[in-house]
Design a protein around this motif. Sequence first.
Motif, short mmCIF file in Angstrom:
data_model
loop_
_atom_site.label_atom_id
_atom_site.label_comp_id
_atom_site.label_asym_id
_atom_site.label_seq_id
_atom_site.Cartn_x
_atom_site.Cartn_y
_atom_site.Cartn_z
N LEU A 13 37.43 -25.23 -32.94
CA LEU A 13 37.52 -24.89 -34.31
C LEU A 13 36.57 -24.53 -35.23
CD1 LEU A 13 40.20 -27.70 -35.34
CD2 LEU A 13 40.46 -25.20 -34.80
N LEU A 14 35.21 -25.17 -35.00
CA LEU A 14 34.10 -24.71 -35.53
C LEU A 14 33.45 -23.15 -35.12
CD1 LEU A 14 31.86 -27.84 -35.98
CD2 LEU A 14 32.54 -26.25 -37.76
N VAL A 15 33.51 -23.04 -33.79
CA VAL A 15 33.13 -21.91 -33.01
C VAL A 15 34.28 -20.78 -33.80
CG1 VAL A 15 33.23 -20.50 -30.80
CG2 VAL A 15 32.11 -22.77 -30.99
N MET A 60 29.55 -17.60 -49.07
CA MET A 60 28.77 -16.80 -48.25
C MET A 60 27.94 -17.73 -47.43
SD MET A 60 27.51 -14.24 -46.88
CE MET A 60 28.09 -12.76 -47.90
N ARG A 61 27.33 -18.84 -48.11
CA ARG A 61 26.53 -19.77 -47.47
C ARG A 61 27.29 -20.33 -46.40
NH1 ARG A 61 24.38 -23.97 -51.61
NH2 ARG A 61 25.85 -23.02 -52.99
N ALA A 62 28.46 -20.73 -46.52
CA ALA A 62 29.30 -21.35 -45.57
C ALA A 62 29.58 -20.33 -44.38
CB ALA A 62 30.64 -21.80 -45.95
N ARG A 63 29.66 -19.12 -44.71
CA ARG A 63 30.06 -18.12 -43.73
C ARG A 63 28.67 -17.83 -42.92
NH1 ARG A 63 31.21 -11.72 -45.29
NH2 ARG A 63 30.91 -10.85 -43.12
N MET A 64 27.67 -17.81 -43.37
CA MET A 64 26.30 -17.32 -42.74
C MET A 64 25.88 -18.79 -41.95
SD MET A 64 25.79 -14.46 -43.55
CE MET A 64 24.19 -14.42 -42.71
N TRP A 65 26.31 -20.06 -42.36
CA TRP A 65 26.22 -21.36 -41.52
C TRP A 65 27.01 -21.21 -40.36
CZ3 TRP A 65 28.41 -25.31 -39.26
CH2 TRP A 65 27.38 -26.25 -38.70
N LEU A 66 28.20 -20.81 -40.59
CA LEU A 66 29.28 -20.71 -39.32
C LEU A 66 28.97 -19.88 -38.12
CD1 LEU A 66 32.46 -21.71 -41.50
CD2 LEU A 66 31.39 -23.03 -39.48
N MET A 67 28.43 -18.76 -38.77
CA MET A 67 28.01 -17.52 -38.18
C MET A 67 26.90 -17.87 -37.06
SD MET A 67 29.18 -14.29 -40.49
CE MET A 67 28.69 -13.07 -39.32
N ALA A 68 26.01 -18.45 -37.75
CA ALA A 68 24.66 -19.02 -36.99
C ALA A 68 24.66 -20.06 -35.96
CB ALA A 68 23.60 -19.42 -38.20
N PHE A 69 25.78 -20.95 -36.40
CA PHE A 69 26.21 -21.81 -35.45
C PHE A 69 26.92 -21.36 -34.32
CE2 PHE A 69 29.17 -25.31 -33.97
CZ PHE A 69 28.40 -26.47 -34.20
N HIS A 70 27.64 -20.47 -34.63
CA HIS A 70 28.55 -19.76 -33.45
C HIS A 70 27.49 -19.18 -32.52
CE1 HIS A 70 32.23 -17.47 -31.98
NE2 HIS A 70 31.16 -16.40 -31.61
N GLN A 71 26.27 -18.78 -32.83
CA GLN A 71 25.71 -18.01 -32.12
C GLN A 71 24.21 -18.92 -31.54
OE1 GLN A 71 24.98 -13.39 -32.91
NE2 GLN A 71 24.86 -14.32 -34.93
N GLY A 72 24.47 -20.25 -31.84
CA GLY A 72 23.57 -21.19 -31.36
C GLY A 72 22.20 -20.97 -32.03
N GLU A 73 22.08 -20.83 -33.26
CA GLU A 73 20.69 -20.22 -33.67
C GLU A 73 19.99 -21.43 -34.59
OE1 GLU A 73 21.56 -16.90 -36.43
OE2 GLU A 73 21.73 -15.52 -34.59
N VAL A 93 22.49 -25.61 -26.89
CA VAL A 93 22.92 -26.44 -25.78
C VAL A 93 24.44 -26.80 -26.13
CG1 VAL A 93 22.99 -28.81 -24.62
CG2 VAL A 93 20.71 -27.60 -25.07
N LEU A 94 24.72 -27.22 -27.29
CA LEU A 94 26.11 -27.47 -27.86
C LEU A 94 26.87 -26.23 -27.46
CD1 LEU A 94 27.49 -30.00 -28.99
CD2 LEU A 94 26.85 -29.06 -31.09
N MET A 95 26.59 -25.11 -28.10
CA MET A 95 27.41 -23.80 -27.61
C MET A 95 27.51 -23.42 -26.13
SD MET A 95 28.54 -22.69 -30.59
CE MET A 95 28.65 -24.51 -30.54
N LEU A 96 26.40 -23.97 -25.14
CA LEU A 96 26.56 -23.43 -23.82
C LEU A 96 27.68 -24.46 -23.37
CD1 LEU A 96 25.45 -22.11 -21.20
CD2 LEU A 96 23.51 -24.10 -21.27
N GLY A 97 27.38 -25.83 -23.64
CA GLY A 97 28.25 -26.74 -23.03
C GLY A 97 29.89 -26.43 -23.70
N THR A 98 30.02 -26.02 -24.67
CA THR A 98 31.41 -25.58 -25.13
C THR A 98 31.96 -24.35 -24.57
OG1 THR A 98 30.91 -26.47 -27.56
CG2 THR A 98 32.75 -25.04 -27.37
N GLY A 99 31.36 -23.39 -24.31
CA GLY A 99 31.66 -22.12 -23.62
C GLY A 99 31.77 -22.71 -22.22
#
Length: 418
Positions: free
Chosen positions: A202-204, A317-330, A337-343
């Motif tokens: 859901l976060l991704v 906008m802050r929430a959006r930028m945080w989620l987009m950065a999290f989505h890309q593992g930045e 590692v979390l994004m790689l494992g989820t994928g």
Amino acid sequence: MKHKIKLRSWLWKWHFISGIISLPFILLLSITGVIYLFKADYEALEQQKIKNVEVLTSNQSSFQEQWSVANDYAIKKPNSMVVPQKPGDATEFISGRFGGKRSIYVNPYKKVITGEIVASEGFMYKVRKLHGELLLGDFGTKIVELIASWMVILIITGLYVWWPTRGWNVKGFFIPRFKKGKRILFRDIHAISGFWISVMLLLVLAGGFPWTDVFGENFKKVQEITNTGYPATWDGRGLSYEIKEREEPLPLDKIVAIAKEMDLEGVVLIHFPKGKKGTYAISNRSTNLEQQQKIHLNQYTGEEVKVHHWSGVGILMRARMWLMAFHQGEFGLWNWVLMLGTGVILFLMSLSAIFSYALRKPKKNWGIPAVPESFKIDYFIIGVIVLLGIVFPLFGISAVLIILSYYLKSIFQKKPQI
């Protein structure tokens, strides 16, 4: 209790149908998403000859001279530059944005172009396009958005169907049952892994939706209405200052010196003035979003005209930028590692669902789960569907079309079960 069993059957039916339609796309999205996580490492190897230069003992050329070299070479004049972080870095001058971004690199010791990187020509750009729009442009973007919307439904319905109704048991709910046959094993792998990564998924998805056409545009409109985006002066619009007669702009080297004195965290950029009344702007890209700033300077005196801190950016906008950065593992290794494992888990989860279905599918039909004819949809469920349809318009449109098709069948068949 009987109603809950019927509701479970109804949700299982819709989880099954949406899964059959979505799984091929989900497999592709998980593969391309995992590949894209290696973008930084891949490009570092591919581009090192352009970005890295030999450090010479001779005097380094001025940034003003390097800017002139880049201007002479560029098709479209650069609008910004990256402040070099170490002596062996070529100076990067940037024009355009997103897919139209072009970076020209200048050797600061020899005043020559080391190379140019065009964003739309890179391998990882194509992977991103495949991930975000299936290489089909705007139409593909809407397909991906539709699949992502249905993935939200898959997660919600999957959790309800998986949730134990007759007490908790470690095996079957937390550990796959290895001795119950292949179908049960693949079913358990799908359901259990889906449960454990449901919140992460859901976060991704939340981090991916801002890039979409319909949801993304609606989100931007909400930001504008609620004034929760970037400040109006973030890009320098509406800023003004007095210009003395015959005043000359400061050389770029002076602005670079000011930027270095600020000691900003991460990668520091200098944005060039637009016109005689424009400002130099100094900004930084950092994994710590709270440290990001944008400082506008008088291009003639170097005085601060406007300082923007991250705290001044709207909450959406802050929430959006945080989620987009999290989505890309930045956010560092842990995020990557979390994004790689989820994928990887999403890929295995989807693959196990296909194997489980193949092992249980009857030969003469699709094997769609049956729903008792007496089942009636609650107003609460209808309300949830309507709410999700408003938040995710493409899901709402597709749900309406599916329901209409079922009711049209009722002209020729008995009561349709939706």
